[in-house]
Design an enzyme around this catalytic site. Structure first.
Site, PDB file in Angstrom:
ATOM      1  N   GLY A  11      15.264  40.193  38.303  1.00 57.93           N
ATOM      2  CA  GLY A  11      16.524  40.633  38.912  1.00 57.93           C
ATOM      3  C   GLY A  11      16.248  41.272  40.267  1.00 57.93           C
ATOM      4  N   ASP A 132      15.827  49.814  37.047  1.00 61.39           N
ATOM      5  CA  ASP A 132      15.802  50.497  35.744  1.00 61.39           C
ATOM      6  C   ASP A 132      14.742  51.606  35.690  1.00 61.39           C
ATOM      7  OD1 ASP A 132      17.631  48.563  35.143  1.00 61.39           O
ATOM      8  OD2 ASP A 132      16.317  47.391  33.852  1.00 61.39           O
TER       9      ASP A 132
HETATM   10  O1  F6P Z   1      16.707  44.824  34.895  1.00 60.89           O
HETATM   11  C1  F6P Z   1      17.636  45.051  35.869  1.00 60.89           C
HETATM   12  C2  F6P Z   1      19.026  44.861  35.366  1.00 60.89           C
HETATM   13  O2  F6P Z   1      19.890  45.157  36.419  1.00 60.89           O
HETATM   14  C3  F6P Z   1      19.392  45.655  34.111  1.00 60.89           C
HETATM   15  O3  F6P Z   1      19.650  46.994  34.387  1.00 60.89           O
HETATM   16  C4  F6P Z   1      20.570  44.853  33.603  1.00 60.89           C
HETATM   17  O4  F6P Z   1      20.718  44.958  32.212  1.00 60.89           O
HETATM   18  C5  F6P Z   1      20.187  43.460  33.949  1.00 60.89           C
HETATM   19  O5  F6P Z   1      19.286  43.519  35.015  1.00 60.89           O
HETATM   20  C6  F6P Z   1      21.360  42.592  34.316  1.00 60.89           C
HETATM   21  O6  F6P Z   1      20.898  41.321  34.514  1.00 60.89           O
HETATM   22  P1  F6P Z   1      21.789  40.096  35.035  1.00 60.89           P
HETATM   23  O7  F6P Z   1      21.952  40.275  36.498  1.00 60.89           O
HETATM   24  O8  F6P Z   1      20.977  38.903  34.688  1.00 60.89           O
HETATM   25  O9  F6P Z   1      23.080  40.208  34.309  1.00 60.89           O
END
Ligand code: F6P
Length: 461
Positions: A11, A132
């Site tokens: 991410g 995170d």
């Molecule tokens: O790991 C980073 C993060 O932003 C988390 O806090 C969150 O749960 C996840 O990625 C969201 O991911 P996506 O953008 O795939 O929904």
């Protein structure tokens, strides 16, 4: 080393371009060429190996702006399969064809899982990133505190933290803060302050959901926005204690602001907001609605009378509202703390590679005496004895579950990161740019369009 590559995986965070920038600037000083691989490990697996030369004539390309969130290289949650030796050989063969001698991976735990098997064939180092703040350790022997158990539900083992040291020094923390975390908290703290005044005016209970998966660091940092109650994933929800505190606060101040981490669990250990069948390509659970679930719990526990008695609201359902801060936490301009340290960590990663390191991670350490410094750590130190990397969790000594707030040590932990985290240029940027008339006259200029013009492929050569 004459030529290295860099990629961003997993991410995105607001500080990725800053890390790439720091790496490229250090490479310029060292006379090393840097090729940026497009779209993380997805680009490495692609036989055409799309890439961009980031420093022709050892001068950083203007498209690489450390103040711009996201990554000019693109990111994906595609990872290399560590057990697929054939794929590893193909990938390293492609890198070698471009005369690349080492690789900097900017990422979190999923990236480390992809990078470590690759490092058996090719020199790789990791520059950390994640909003995170869960890539790291509270202290070096923390992975030994995990036990493995059979799952009653399926054949996958479950890993549980059996114990935690009662105390530790803040200087023991490996990766005190990961790039992206400070900006995410900056966004969240502002969101809470804005939601506060509307909840206050309309006598409502606001539940604000923040990201962080199983780790409550973003929720912990949200304390800067002064929410009344902070719920973190590390502490199972005590519904009656929460109800008691909500009633007390609502009675006193006629409104309540609650922050909930998306990964908060109930007293049986089940995620409040999990759609358990949904995982991303790295195997991470996608959370859907912890705040909504908490609202249901509070509506049931408080009932309508609390709100009707003084004609504040018709029902608990209309008085309680939820908001997810969502992906705004991951995007936009990084604040100074993130920009500065991300760039230094990127530069440090390049030096580590050039000095012959492999399979290591660039780390940010803090101590009272020295402030922030940059070091390196063998990546395997993050793994438990079954070779699993666990997300770093908020240590019990950083949070007070009775007060639903950071503990004294939690406050001490946050201060070095946030006290001077915002630069005056961050504020000047808002003042000068947000309502610039030019924004009305000009369309958004995407870096993707400019980078596309620089795109090259292995197959071109
Ligand atoms: O790991 C980073 C993060 O932003 C988390 O806090 C969150 O749960 C996840 O990625 C969201 O991911 P996506 O953008 O795939 O929904």
């Amino acid at each position: 080393m004459k030529r290295i590559a860099i990629l961003t995986a997993g991410g995105d965070t607001p500080a990725l371009n800053a890390t790439i920038y720091g790496a490229v600037e250090r490479a310029n000083q060292l006379g090393v060429e840097v090729l940026g691989i497009m779209k993380g490990f997805g680009g490495m697996i692609d036989p055409r190996l799309p890439y961009v030369h980031l420093n022709p004539l050892f001068s950083t390309i203007p498209e690489l702006d450390p103040c711009q969130g996201g990554t000019l290289l693109g990111a994906s949650r595609t990872y290399i399969d560590g057990d697929d030796t054939e794929q590893m050989k193909l990938v390293t063969g492609r890198l070698e064809k471009l005369s690349i001698e080492g690789l900097v991976c900017i990422g979190g735990d999923g990236t480390l899982n992809g990078m470590q098997p690759l490092s058996e064939f090719f020199p790789c180092v990791l520059a950390p990133k994640t909003i995170d703040n869960d890539l790291g350790l509270n202290y070096l022997d923390e992975p030994n505190e995990y036990v493995r158990e059979e799952s009653p539900e399926d054949d996958k083992p479950v890993y549980r933290k059996q114990s935690s040291r009662d105390e530790f020094e803040l200087s023991d923390i490996v990766n005190y803060a990961t790039p992206g975390y400070a900006t995410a908290v900056f966004v969240v703290a502002q969101a809470i302050q804005r939601i506060r005044t509307t909840a206050e005016s309309h006598r409502r209970i606001a539940i604000v959901e923040v990201m962080g998966r199983q780790s409550g660091y973003i929720a912990l940092g949200s304390a800067y926005g002064q929410p009344d109650i902070i719920l973190i994933p590390e502490v199972p929800l005590d519904a009656s204690l929460l109800e008691h505190r909500v009633r007390e606060l609502y009675d006193l101040q006629k409104h309540v602001v609650i922050v909930i981490g998306e990964g908060v669990v109930d007293s049986t250990g089940h995620w409040l907001g999990a759609v358990s069948s949904s995982v991303d390509p790295a195997g991470n659970i996608r959370f859907s609605g912890a705040a909504e679930q908490l609202k249901k719990i509070l509506v049931g526990a408080l009932g309508d009378d609390v709100f009707r008695v003084q004609r504040r609201h018709e029902s608990a359902d209309s008085a309680i509202f939820t908001r997810k801060v969502g992906h705004t936490q991951r995007g936009g301009r990084p604040i100074e703390f993130d920009r500065f340290h991300a760039a230094q960590l990127g530069g440090n990663a390049v030096e580590m590679l050039v000095h012959g390191q492999n399979n290591t991670m660039s780390t940010l350490q803090w101590s009272e005496q020295n402030g922030f410094v940059y070091e390196s750590l063998a990546a395997s130190k993050l793994r438990d004895r079954w070779n699993v990397i666990h997300p770093r969790i908020v240590h019990p000594s950083l949070y007070n579950p009775k007060r639903f707030q950071p503990s004294k040590l939690g406050v001490q932990y946050l201060m070095p990161i946030f006290t001077n985290a915002i630069g005056s240029d961050d504020m000047e940027h808002i003042r000068a740019d947000l309502f610039s008339p030019g924004n009305l006259a000009t369309r958004y200029q995407s870096v993707n369009i400019d980078v596309q013009k620089r795109l090259q492929y292995l197959t071109d050569d």
